[in-house]
Design a protein around this motif. Structure first.
Motif, PDB file in Angstrom:
ATOM      1  N   ALA A  25      -5.269 -55.217 -39.181  1.00 11.37           N
ATOM      2  CA  ALA A  25      -5.935 -56.232 -38.364  1.00 11.37           C
ATOM      3  C   ALA A  25      -6.488 -55.608 -37.080  1.00 11.37           C
ATOM      4  O   ALA A  25      -7.607 -55.934 -36.657  1.00 11.37           O
ATOM      5  N   ALA A  26      -5.728 -54.702 -36.483  1.00  6.98           N
ATOM      6  CA  ALA A  26      -6.184 -54.039 -35.261  1.00  6.98           C
ATOM      7  C   ALA A  26      -7.409 -53.174 -35.540  1.00  6.98           C
ATOM      8  O   ALA A  26      -8.367 -53.162 -34.747  1.00  6.98           O
ATOM      9  N   LYS A  30     -11.019 -53.691 -33.956  1.00  3.32           N
ATOM     10  CA  LYS A  30     -11.670 -52.577 -33.263  1.00  3.32           C
ATOM     11  C   LYS A  30     -13.070 -52.362 -33.834  1.00  3.32           C
ATOM     12  O   LYS A  30     -14.042 -52.191 -33.081  1.00  3.32           O
ATOM     13  N   ALA A  31     -13.210 -52.378 -35.147  1.00  5.87           N
ATOM     14  CA  ALA A  31     -14.515 -52.208 -35.790  1.00  5.87           C
ATOM     15  C   ALA A  31     -15.448 -53.350 -35.404  1.00  5.87           C
ATOM     16  O   ALA A  31     -16.641 -53.137 -35.153  1.00  5.87           O
ATOM     17  N   GLN A  36     -20.037 -55.251 -32.209  1.00  6.47           N
ATOM     18  CA  GLN A  36     -20.590 -56.132 -31.181  1.00  6.47           C
ATOM     19  C   GLN A  36     -21.160 -55.317 -30.020  1.00  6.47           C
ATOM     20  O   GLN A  36     -22.224 -55.630 -29.499  1.00  6.47           O
ATOM     21  N   ALA A  37     -20.434 -54.270 -29.633  1.00  4.64           N
ATOM     22  CA  ALA A  37     -20.904 -53.416 -28.538  1.00  4.64           C
ATOM     23  C   ALA A  37     -22.226 -52.747 -28.912  1.00  4.64           C
ATOM     24  O   ALA A  37     -23.152 -52.681 -28.093  1.00  4.64           O
TER      25      ALA A  37
END
Length: 102
Positions: A25-26, A30-31, A36-37
């Motif tokens: 999940a982390a 992160k992906a 989004q970034a």
């Protein structure tokens, strides 16, 4: 005792599975954040490119206008100089000759 060991092993397996789920999940989060970034970065870069293009067009028009104004001023000065030359040529030649010869 056997039952207690069995429960400890099961608890350990559950803890490991939970840890693995949390890690997955982390990594997904992160992906997602990285995507989004990148999307935000791309959006702002596109907006910056558009703004640069607008500014380039504006500056090009400003440059052309200023160039035209300067060319008009230069032409006006050249016309005045030609006129002064035509009107004063003989007098200037006479003045130069008088100053040189004496």
């Amino acid at each position: 005792m056997q039952d207690m060991i069995k429960r400890i092993i099961e608890a350990d397996h559950e803890a490991r599975a939970l840890e693995e789920d949390n890690q997955i999940a982390a990594e997904k989060e992160k992906a997602k954040i990285e995507a989004q970034a990148q999307a935000i970065h791309k959006k702002y870069m596109e907006e910056a490119d558009e703004e640069i293009a607008k500014n380039e067009a504006y500056l090009e028009k400003l440059y052309e206008r200023k160039l035209s104004e300067e060319e008009a001023k230069q032409e006006s000065v050249m016309i005045k100089l030609r006129s002064d030359f035509e009107n004063n040529r003989d007098r200037w030649v006479d003045e130069i000759v008088n100053r040189v010869i004496g």
